[in-house]
Motif scaffolding. Structure first.
Motif, short mmCIF file in Angstrom:
data_model
loop_
_atom_site.label_atom_id
_atom_site.label_comp_id
_atom_site.label_asym_id
_atom_site.label_seq_id
_atom_site.Cartn_x
_atom_site.Cartn_y
_atom_site.Cartn_z
N LYS A 142 -77.42 -4.56 17.98
CA LYS A 142 -75.99 -4.81 17.91
C LYS A 142 -75.67 -5.61 16.66
O LYS A 142 -76.52 -6.33 16.11
N GLY A 143 -74.44 -5.43 16.20
CA GLY A 143 -73.98 -6.15 15.02
C GLY A 143 -73.49 -7.55 15.36
O GLY A 143 -73.45 -7.96 16.53
N ARG A 214 -77.19 -4.19 11.31
CA ARG A 214 -77.11 -4.62 12.72
C ARG A 214 -78.34 -5.48 12.99
O ARG A 214 -79.40 -4.97 13.37
#
Length: 360
Positions: A142-143, A214
């Motif tokens: 995830k970013g 990310r």
């Protein structure tokens, strides 16, 4: 009249929503109670930043182990477990349902305080270590998000960024050294963007989004293990059966030696005590004419031993003869080499040795 009609509609909607929420609550509780009755072991896992698709894959992966994953709000799970522990009251709405299948389970009180945070409950009867290893396969990247804390350190490696030169001011504001190569911005040195535990700001989040990075990866992590009223760390599952057997074997050896030295008989030292007693009996029969079956076998084996030693001694002279023959052949070869070394020079000069013997 219209106002009264609208208020009645709102009241009906609220009632419907309450009924639906109650149905969902009892559906979750029913599933939870069924799992508590049928399974003895529970693996509590942390599910922060994990998507619903990964939970779907986990449910499919643990089906061969006859395991079930239960997800829900912690308040509902705690309330359901507390409801399972408390005996049914005639004044309750679900008294008729709970009265038939109620079983006192005071051991569940240890499970209730562990239900904190975004947790999932994996119910099973066996294969806890295999399920724990299986969960490591499911990861998601995830970013960065503004306001969140960074779980790890984030660095940007040097190299081309693919951004146009108009955005150099953005990098200068973050103190990142850059240069323009072939009409695109290139980072010159490795730079640290986020430290572990640091709050993510708007500039760091925008930079990582522009670079398409990310940086954070999350996985389903085991937090605690509940085993029929006993709670322990999931690190215990990493211990293999071979290691446990080896520890028990060493402990049994220490206990056996201690009991033999102290003269206190135990089940572990009984074998050694019987063997030492048997040796003493055989030693006594050596000096007297009394024999028994086991002692005769040992005496016959002991009588054969000197004959084998004599056969070995007879073979020793043969070995010595062979060694003498080998030494004589070596000496003959040395004499031949000395004779070759005695020839003179091919041009009629003085007799000088062209080769030196081994003894010279």
């Amino acid at each position: 009249y219209m106002g009264i009609k609208q208020s009645k509609g709102r009241i009906m909607q609220k009632k419907k929503s309450r009924i639906e929420a109650r149905k969902k609550k009892y559906a979750l509780w029913g599933k939870l109670w069924n799992c508590v009755d049928n399974y003895k072991k529970i693996l509590l896992v942390s599910c922060h930043n994990i998507g619903a698709s990964i939970f779907h894959d986990i449910r499919q992966a643990i089906r061969p182990f006859n395991a079930v994953l239960v997800m829900g709000k912690n308040t509902l799970i705690k309330a359901g477990l507390q409801r399972k522990i408390t005996p049914p009251n005639p004044e309750d709405e679900d008294y008729a349902i709970r009265k038939e299948g109620f079983k006192p389970m005071p051991q569940l009180e240890r499970l209730i305080p562990l239900c904190e945070g975004y947790l999932g409950l994996i119910f099973c009867n066996d294969h806890l270590s295999e399920i724990k290893d299986l969960l490591k396969r499911f990861r998601c990247t995830k970013g960065a998000k503004i306001g969140a804390t960074s779980p790890c350190e984030v660095n940007i490696e040097p190299g081309p960024t693919g951004l146009d030169p108009k955005q150099t001011a953005f990098f200068q504001a973050l103190n990142i050294q850059t240069k323009i190569v072939k009409t695109q911005i290139e980072i010159m040195t490795k730079t640290k963007i986020l430290a572990k535990g640091q709050k993510i700001g708007a500039s760091e989040c925008a930079l990582l989004d522009k670079l398409g990075i990310r940086p954070f990866s999350f996985e389903v992590e085991a937090k605690n293990v509940y085993d029929n009223g006993v709670v322990y760390s999931p690190n215990v599952l990493d211990i293999k059966k071979e290691e446990i057997i080896e520890k028990l074997r060493k402990g049994a050896l220490y206990l056996t030696s201690a009991s033999l030295q102290a003269g206190y008989p135990t089940a572990l030292s009984a074998r050694q005590s019987v063997l030492s007693g048997f040796k003493n009996l055989v030693a006594c029969t050596m000096g007297i004419n009394y024999d028994f079956k086991e002692a005769k076998e040992i005496k016959s084996a002991a009588n054969k031993a000197p004959e084998e030693k004599q056969d070995k001694k007879k073979g020793e002279p043969k070995k010595k003869e062979v060694e003498k023959v080998v030494e004589q052949e070596v000496k003959k070869e040395e004499k031949k080499e000395e004779e070759i070394a005695g020839f003179g020079d091919i041009f009629g000069g003085d007799q000088t040795t062209l080769f030196t013997s081994k003894t010279g």
